[in-house]
Design a protein around this motif. Structure first.
Motif, mmCIF file in Angstrom:
data_model
loop_
_atom_site.group_PDB
_atom_site.id
_atom_site.type_symbol
_atom_site.label_atom_id
_atom_site.label_comp_id
_atom_site.label_asym_id
_atom_site.label_seq_id
_atom_site.Cartn_x
_atom_site.Cartn_y
_atom_site.Cartn_z
ATOM 1 N N GLN A 55 0.835 -1.207 0.000
ATOM 2 C CA GLN A 55 0.000 0.000 0.000
ATOM 3 C C GLN A 55 0.869 1.256 0.000
ATOM 4 O OE1 GLN A 55 -2.200 -1.002 3.530
ATOM 5 N NE2 GLN A 55 -4.060 -1.454 2.362
ATOM 6 N N ARG A 56 1.949 1.241 0.773
ATOM 7 C CA ARG A 56 2.854 2.388 0.786
ATOM 8 C C ARG A 56 3.524 2.570 -0.570
ATOM 9 N NH1 ARG A 56 4.248 0.158 5.919
ATOM 10 N NH2 ARG A 56 6.229 -0.555 5.071
ATOM 11 N N ASP A 57 3.927 1.469 -1.192
ATOM 12 C CA ASP A 57 4.540 1.552 -2.524
ATOM 13 C C ASP A 57 3.546 2.086 -3.550
ATOM 14 O OD1 ASP A 57 6.877 0.555 -1.470
ATOM 15 O OD2 ASP A 57 6.589 -1.486 -2.238
ATOM 16 N N ALA A 58 2.309 1.628 -3.470
ATOM 17 C CA ALA A 58 1.285 2.095 -4.406
ATOM 18 C C ALA A 58 1.053 3.594 -4.247
ATOM 19 C CB ALA A 58 -0.014 1.334 -4.188
ATOM 20 N N MET A 59 1.043 4.083 -3.032
ATOM 21 C CA MET A 59 0.844 5.510 -2.809
ATOM 22 C C MET A 59 2.041 6.312 -3.314
ATOM 23 S SD MET A 59 -1.497 7.371 -1.807
ATOM 24 C CE MET A 59 -1.616 9.128 -1.825
ATOM 25 N N THR A 60 3.256 5.788 -3.143
ATOM 26 C CA THR A 60 4.442 6.464 -3.643
ATOM 27 C C THR A 60 4.403 6.578 -5.164
ATOM 28 O OG1 THR A 60 5.746 5.647 -1.788
ATOM 29 C CG2 THR A 60 6.970 6.385 -3.731
ATOM 30 N N GLU A 96 1.719 6.524 -6.999
ATOM 31 C CA GLU A 96 0.619 7.426 -7.347
ATOM 32 C C GLU A 96 1.032 8.886 -7.177
ATOM 33 O OE1 GLU A 96 -3.179 7.571 -9.008
ATOM 34 O OE2 GLU A 96 -1.873 5.877 -8.630
ATOM 35 N N ILE A 97 1.778 9.196 -6.141
ATOM 36 C CA ILE A 97 2.265 10.566 -5.951
ATOM 37 C C ILE A 97 3.211 10.949 -7.087
ATOM 38 C CG2 ILE A 97 3.720 12.027 -4.487
ATOM 39 C CD1 ILE A 97 2.500 10.493 -2.082
ATOM 40 N N GLY A 98 4.110 10.044 -7.452
ATOM 41 C CA GLY A 98 5.016 10.306 -8.571
ATOM 42 C C GLY A 98 4.262 10.535 -9.864
ATOM 43 N N TYR A 99 3.262 9.697 -10.112
ATOM 44 C CA TYR A 99 2.443 9.852 -11.318
ATOM 45 C C TYR A 99 1.719 11.201 -11.307
ATOM 46 C CZ TYR A 99 -1.545 9.381 -14.426
ATOM 47 O OH TYR A 99 -2.485 9.614 -15.384
ATOM 48 N N ALA A 100 1.174 11.570 -10.155
ATOM 49 C CA ALA A 100 0.450 12.836 -10.056
ATOM 50 C C ALA A 100 1.375 14.016 -10.353
ATOM 51 C CB ALA A 100 -0.171 12.982 -8.670
#
Length: 104
Positions: free
Chosen positions: A8-13, A15-19
């Motif tokens: 979950q932490r990796d997915a959020m990281t 997603e932040i990079g993509y954003a």
């Protein structure tokens, strides 16, 4: 509060990079789209050039912020994912489902 897993932490990281990257690309395209026609097709004076660049910069900044907020806002809600609910507080009637010492 529930601890997040490494996935979950990796997915959020990611997603932040993509954003941030997609926001930067959108901002660059917005700036180019707003400034290029006025600056390259016409020959504006110095004051007009400064106004066009200022408006294009403001539009690019707004596009960046809106894109980042949009991507991060929808992240936990897509594919049925929800933000975890807050953990119940023991000893507080009505919040944890159990009765506290005040109700006995």
């Amino acid at each position: 509060m529930e601890r997040r897993t490494q996935a979950q932490r990796d997915a959020m990281t990611v997603e932040i990079g993509y954003a941030l990257v997609s926001g930067a690309v959108l901002a660059a395209l917005t700036f180019a789209g707003a400034a290029a026609p006025a600056l390259f097709l016409f020959d504006p004076g110095r004051t007009a050039r400064n106004v066009v660049i200022g408006v294009a910069t403001a539009a690019a900044g707004l596009a960046f912020v809106l894109r980042v907020v949009h991507v991060l806002w929808r992240f936990p809600r897509r594919e049925g994912h929800r933000l975890p609910a807050p953990a119940p507080v023991p000893g507080r009637p009505g919040r944890s489902g159990s009765t506290g010492p005040e109700d006995t």
